[in-house]
Design an enzyme around this catalytic site. Structure first.
Site, PDB file in Angstrom:
ATOM      1  N   ASP A  36      25.005 -10.985 -20.100  1.00  0.00           N
ATOM      2  CA  ASP A  36      24.671  -9.601 -19.757  1.00  0.00           C
ATOM      3  C   ASP A  36      23.228  -9.262 -20.141  1.00  0.00           C
ATOM      4  O   ASP A  36      22.575 -10.010 -20.865  1.00  0.00           O
ATOM      5  CB  ASP A  36      25.605  -8.648 -20.506  1.00  0.00           C
ATOM      6  N   LYS A  57      23.033  -5.683 -15.611  1.00  0.00           N
ATOM      7  CA  LYS A  57      22.352  -4.695 -14.765  1.00  0.00           C
ATOM      8  C   LYS A  57      20.910  -4.596 -15.233  1.00  0.00           C
ATOM      9  O   LYS A  57      20.647  -4.366 -16.414  1.00  0.00           O
ATOM     10  CB  LYS A  57      23.018  -3.324 -14.915  1.00  0.00           C
ATOM     11  N   MET A 170      25.856   4.677 -25.535  1.00  0.00           N
ATOM     12  CA  MET A 170      25.722   5.113 -24.135  1.00  0.00           C
ATOM     13  C   MET A 170      25.656   6.640 -24.044  1.00  0.00           C
ATOM     14  O   MET A 170      26.258   7.242 -23.152  1.00  0.00           O
ATOM     15  CB  MET A 170      26.890   4.577 -23.290  1.00  0.00           C
TER      16      MET A 170
HETATM   17  C1  SAM Z   1      28.184  -1.262 -22.860  1.00  0.00           C
HETATM   18  S1  SAM Z   1      27.839  -0.830 -24.520  1.00  0.00           S
HETATM   19  C2  SAM Z   1      28.093  -2.390 -25.276  1.00  0.00           C
HETATM   20  C3  SAM Z   1      28.226  -2.332 -26.769  1.00  0.00           C
HETATM   21  C4  SAM Z   1      28.402  -3.712 -27.386  1.00  0.00           C
HETATM   22  N1  SAM Z   1      29.633  -4.317 -26.946  1.00  0.00           N
HETATM   23  C5  SAM Z   1      28.352  -3.707 -28.902  1.00  0.00           C
HETATM   24  O1  SAM Z   1      29.359  -3.960 -29.575  1.00  0.00           O
HETATM   25  O2  SAM Z   1      27.247  -3.468 -29.418  1.00  0.00           O
HETATM   26  C6  SAM Z   1      26.093  -0.683 -24.434  1.00  0.00           C
HETATM   27  C7  SAM Z   1      25.545   0.350 -25.408  1.00  0.00           C
HETATM   28  O3  SAM Z   1      25.542  -0.159 -26.729  1.00  0.00           O
HETATM   29  C8  SAM Z   1      24.426   0.348 -27.430  1.00  0.00           C
HETATM   30  N2  SAM Z   1      23.569  -0.787 -27.818  1.00  0.00           N
HETATM   31  C9  SAM Z   1      23.821  -2.084 -27.635  1.00  0.00           C
HETATM   32  N3  SAM Z   1      22.854  -2.844 -28.184  1.00  0.00           N
HETATM   33  C10 SAM Z   1      21.967  -1.996 -28.728  1.00  0.00           C
HETATM   34  C11 SAM Z   1      20.757  -2.154 -29.465  1.00  0.00           C
HETATM   35  N4  SAM Z   1      20.267  -3.367 -29.753  1.00  0.00           N
HETATM   36  N5  SAM Z   1      20.107  -1.041 -29.882  1.00  0.00           N
HETATM   37  C12 SAM Z   1      20.604   0.182 -29.637  1.00  0.00           C
HETATM   38  N6  SAM Z   1      21.737   0.398 -28.942  1.00  0.00           N
HETATM   39  C13 SAM Z   1      22.417  -0.677 -28.508  1.00  0.00           C
HETATM   40  C14 SAM Z   1      23.708   1.302 -26.499  1.00  0.00           C
HETATM   41  O4  SAM Z   1      24.236   2.597 -26.702  1.00  0.00           O
HETATM   42  C15 SAM Z   1      24.098   0.746 -25.152  1.00  0.00           C
HETATM   43  O5  SAM Z   1      23.974   1.715 -24.140  1.00  0.00           O
END
Ligand code: SAM
Length: 260
Positions: A36, A57, A170
Site C-alpha cells: 500500500d 492510492k 483519517m
Molecule cells: C487506512 S488507515 C491505516 C492505519 C494503519 N493500519 C495503522 O495501523 O497505522 C490510514 C490512516 O492512518 C494514519 N497514519 C498511518 N500512518 C501514519 C503516519 N506515519 N503518520 C501519521 N498518520 C498515519 C493516518 O490517519 C492515515 O490517514
C-alpha cells in the site's frame, strides 16, 4: 508446485526500523508482495525474489478497487505461491486486513497474519506523547474520522464527552466537524497535537488546543496522512533527545510544551 498462501503483514508506521522480525521473515519467503501507499518502500528489499505490486492510492496513479485487490491476491496465490499483503501500521487497525483474509479463506487458501506497530500508538510515541499516563488519561480511543459512508464517526461525539485520550485517524478532512464536536462537549481548551507523516523523515507537527488547532493546521499546511491526538497527555509530552536532534537538524522551530 508451490502451496498457495496469503500472509497479511503489518509494515509499521513508516520508520523502516519499526517492522517486526516475523514480518521480515514473511517477506523473505514471499513470491509476490502487494503493498500500500503507507508502506515504506525500502521494506521491499526484504523480499528480493518476489514480484512487487503497488496497489495503494497515489495521486496520478491507477487506483485498485478492494475487489480487484482481493482477486489479485487469490490469482497470484494460486499461480505463484506465497503472497504477502504488506500494509501500513497494523493490518487489523483500519487496514481491511481481516476482510482480505475472509475473502481468501473462501478459496481454501492457507492464511497467516503478522501484526504490525500501528501508527495510532507509534506516531504519538515518537513525539513523546503517551496515550495513557497516571493522572492524565486512564484510557484511549482510536477512532476513524471518516466512516465508510464518508461521514464523521458518531463515536467522536461520545469520545469528546470522556476524559480519555482520543487518537483520530483519517480525520484531517473532517477537522472542523471534530473541533465542533469537542467544543460542544465543553472541551475548547483541550490540548491537540497533529502529526503528519509520523516516524518518517518528512514528519511535520502542529500543536494547539481545540480553539486554535484549525489555525495551526492552516499556518503549518498540515494534511493527510496525519493523526490527531486530543487530550491532556499532549501537554505531558516529553521532548525526546532524538526528536530534539531531528528538529535541530531540520531547522524546525520547536513548539512550546504548554499552551494554557
Ligand atoms: C487506512 S488507515 C491505516 C492505519 C494503519 N493500519 C495503522 O495501523 O497505522 C490510514 C490512516 O492512518 C494514519 N497514519 C498511518 N500512518 C501514519 C503516519 N506515519 N503518520 C501519521 N498518520 C498515519 C493516518 O490517519 C492515515 O490517514
Amino acid at each position: 508446485m508451490k502451496t498457495a498462501k496469503l500472509t497479511v503483514v503489518g509494515a509499521g508506521p513508516g520508520d523502516p526500523d519499526l517492522i517486526t522480525i516475523k514480518a521480515i521473515k514473511a517477506l523473505a519467503s514471499a513470491d509476490v508482495v502487494l503493498y500500500d501507499a503507507l508502506v515504506n518502500p525500502v521494506l521491499l528489499d526484504y523480499a528480493p525474489n518476489a514480484e512487487k505490486i503497488f496497489v495503494g492510492k497515489r495521486k496520478g496513479c491507477y487506483s485498485y478497487q478492494q475487489e480487484q485487490i482481493n482477486d489479485l491476491i487469490v490469482g497470484r496465490a494460486l499461480s505463484h505461491g506465497h503472497v504477502v499483503r504488506l500494509k501500513g501500521g497494523d493490518p487489523f487497525i483500519f487496514g481491511r486486513g481481516s476482510e482480505e483474509l475472509d475473502y481468501v479463506r473462501a478459496y481454501h487458501i492457507e492464511t497467516a497474519m503478522v501484526p504490525g506497530i500501528s501508527s495510532a500508538l507509534a506516531v504519538p510515541a515518537y513525539q513523546g506523547i503517551p496515550l495513557t499516563k497516571r493522572g492524565s488519561a486512564e484510557s484511549f480511543w482510536v477512532i476513524t474520522g471518516t466512516t465508510k459512508a464518508h461521514r464523521l464517526s458518531t463515536d467522536i461525539a461520545l469520545a469528546a464527552q470522556s476524559n480519555a485520550t482520543v487518537a483520530i485517524l483519517m480525520g484531517m478532512s473532517k477537522l472542523s466537524e471534530i473541533v465542533s464536536a469537542f467544543a460542544k462537549a465543553g472541551k475548547e481548551k483541550s490540548p491537540v497535537a497533529i502529526i503528519q507523516n509520523g516516524t518518517r523523515n518528512d514528519e511535520k507537527t502542529g500543536f494547539g488546543t481545540i480553539e486554535t488547532i484549525e489555525k495551526v493546521v492552516q499556518e503549518k499546511q498540515l494534511s493527510s496522512p496525519a493523526i490527531i491526538v486530543i487530550g491532556n497527555v499532549v501537554e505531558d509530552r516529553s521532548i525526546l533527545s532524538e526528536t530534539v536532534a531531528s528538529i535541530e537538524e531540520k531547522g524546525y522551530h520547536q513548539t512550546p510544551l504548554r499552551y494554557a
